[in-house]
Design an enzyme around this catalytic site. Structure first.
Site, mmCIF file in Angstrom:
data_model
loop_
_atom_site.group_PDB
_atom_site.id
_atom_site.type_symbol
_atom_site.label_atom_id
_atom_site.label_comp_id
_atom_site.label_asym_id
_atom_site.label_seq_id
_atom_site.Cartn_x
_atom_site.Cartn_y
_atom_site.Cartn_z
ATOM 1 N N GLU A 165 -26.639 8.444 -22.183
ATOM 2 C CA GLU A 165 -26.585 8.409 -23.650
ATOM 3 C C GLU A 165 -27.691 9.198 -24.329
ATOM 4 O OE1 GLU A 165 -26.269 4.358 -25.002
ATOM 5 O OE2 GLU A 165 -24.265 4.116 -24.179
ATOM 6 N N GLU A 372 -19.596 2.289 -19.290
ATOM 7 C CA GLU A 372 -20.022 1.065 -19.990
ATOM 8 C C GLU A 372 -18.941 0.680 -20.989
ATOM 9 O OE1 GLU A 372 -23.950 0.836 -21.745
ATOM 10 O OE2 GLU A 372 -24.798 2.091 -20.153
#
Ligand code: BG6
Length: 472
Positions: A165, A372
């Site tokens: 991320e 995720e």
């Protein structure tokens, strides 16, 4: 419930990250990280990374539970500072040994490791020395660390993620260690850090292909899908800009090695174009990712908020710790009244996942994997000693249905690895907010015996994997 088939060999897994589960924060020579530093600032209020889920001492037991659940992959991160305590100096053999033990145990249990090199936990020594990613040397320190990992573990690890991320991390000042209070100066530092991370990422991708036989690597983005509040063109524009400026520019940079036009325009008009060396272009363009990993939790909604004299176009607006409205031309975060929100305000939206999967696949034509996806809640142990988390089962079931729909749409989705394999340290809620299939019996300030308890969702997911998604 019956659903469309998932492909044979679909990579069913579950995820975690080093600082959120390992504990043993300074054991066997590990150095401090930015994640440790930030978590210690909150030690009075909530759990910190010192013990976390104590995977460092429970890894055998935890891997046995992963096997029992049927996991085909385990997505986790290595701690850079466990392997190289100061980020760029001597290698800590004990850190290598620890991960060798974990990797060997996973493979003996039939679980493929899916390894992230860097998940929010930059060695703190690099902050002190370079102010982290602001300095170009940090990109080379990352490349060296990546090469050390590929050489040490590449015989067994075939799936890699370079950075978790980047697109979200860059907007959170404390994760980047940006302390500058002047907004323009902070943005200038941010832009330079972001650029160096892209460079480090590209070098790691190339090194993986050179050093790991059959190795595959890609970025992991925090995916965004923003709906316009109304069908006013300006609102539609704001929603598009929110996705482009928060996520798509990052994917484009990873895939094509250059910033898209709207992003360059933003950098130029804000006068924060990073320093780029002439030789970088070839590196950035040569890095070819093998897949895109995406993390997906919720969707967003926005309306157009015109620039004003006080807040000119391009200025970032801070909300809490996160730089929230970072538009070139503004967008305002809105509540989507069509969606239910989690206890922590995330707008739950399985259809958004189908949209994101289709969009990314159509844009880049690379295989996708979800690394995720999950629901954070305050789980409780019931009187019967169990955790009845049907809300989590419902959340994951509906998102798996969206995956299956996207596969039916033609998306090449190679796996699903939700957050998280076990309860772990959440950045702002410690152990109050839990995502795991496995309950870790501790509270923020009482670590108890750290007993592992299988939640209802554990057994449910076990059956999902067993039936290859036929029964969700
Ligand atoms: C993701 C991160 O963005 O969100 C994880 O990669 C994080 O590290 C997860 O834990 C959930 O966020 P939070 O704040 O609820 O823990």
């Amino acid at each position: 419930m019956k659903t469309a088939k998932f492909p044979k060999n679909f990579l069913w897994g579950a995820s975690s990250s080093a600082f959120q589960i390992e504990g043993g924060w300074d054991e066997d020579g590990k150095g401090m990280t930015v994640a440790d530093f930030n978590s210690f600032k909150r030690s009075e209020k909530q759990a910190d990374s010192k013990v976390a889920s104590d995977f460092y001492h429970h890894w055998k037991e935890d891997i046995a539970l992963m096997k029992e659940m049927g996991m085909k992959i385990y997505r986790f991160s290595l701690s850079w500072a466990r392997i190289i305590p100061d980020g760029e100096g001597e290698v800590n053999q004990k850190g290598i040994d620890f991960y060798n033990n974990v990797l060997n145990c996973l493979l003996e249990n039939g679980i493929q490791p899916f390894v992230t090199l860097y998940h929010f936990d930059l060695p703190y020594a690099l902050v002190k020395k370079y102010n982290g990613w602001e300095c170009r040397d940090c990109a080379f320190a990352f490349e060296r660390y990546a090469k050390i990992c590929f050489e040490a573990f590449g015989d067994r690890v075939k799936y890699w993620q370079a950075i978790n991320e980047q697109n979200l991390m860059i907007r959170v000042n404390e994760r980047m260690n940006i302390n500058e209070t002047d907004l323009w100066k902070a943005d200038k530092i941010r832009a330079q850090m972001d650029y160096h991370m892209f460079l480090g990422h590209a070098m790691a991708v190339n090194a993986c292909h050179e050093l790991v036989k059959d190795g595959k690597i890609g970025p992991a983005v925090s995916s965004t899908c923003t709906y316009p509040l109304t069908n006013k063109p300006a609102d539609v524009w704001s929603a598009k800009m929110n996705d482009w400026m928060k996520t798509n520019y990052c994917l484009d940079m990873h895939m094509y090695g250059e910033y898209p036009g709207y992003y360059m325009r933003y950098l130029e008009e804000r006068s924060i174009v990073p320093v780029m060396m002439p030789e970088d272009a070839a590196i950035l363009k040569s890095a070819k990712n093998d897949y895109i990993a995406l993390n997906y939790y919720r969707t967003l909604c926005s309306s157009y908020l015109p620039a004003t004299r006080e807040h000119p176009a391009g200025e970032r607006v801070y909300r809490g710790n996160e730089v929230d409205f970072d538009q070139y031309g503004y967008c305002r975060d809105e509540k989507n009244t069509n969606l239910e929100a989690s206890d922590y305000g995330a707008q739950i939206d399985p259809m958004g996942l189908r949209i994101v999967l289709n969009e990314y696949y159509q844009r880049y034509h690379l295989p996708l994997i979800i690394t995720e996806n999950g629901l954070g809640t305050a789980d409780v142990v019931a009187e019967d000693g169990k955790i009845h988390d049907d809300y989590r089962i419902n959340y994951i079931r509906s998102h798996l249905q969206a995956c299956s729909d996207a596969i039916g749409d033609g998306v090449d989705l190679m796996g699903y690895s939700p957050w998280s394999v076990m309860d772990l340290l959440s950045s702002h809620q410690g152990f109050k907010k839990r995502y795991g299939f496995i309950y870790i019996d501790r509270q923020d300030h009482d670590i108890k015996e750290l007993k592992r308890i299988r939640k209802d969702s554990y057994y449910w997911y076990q059956n999902v994997i067993k039936t290859n998604g036929d029964e969700i």
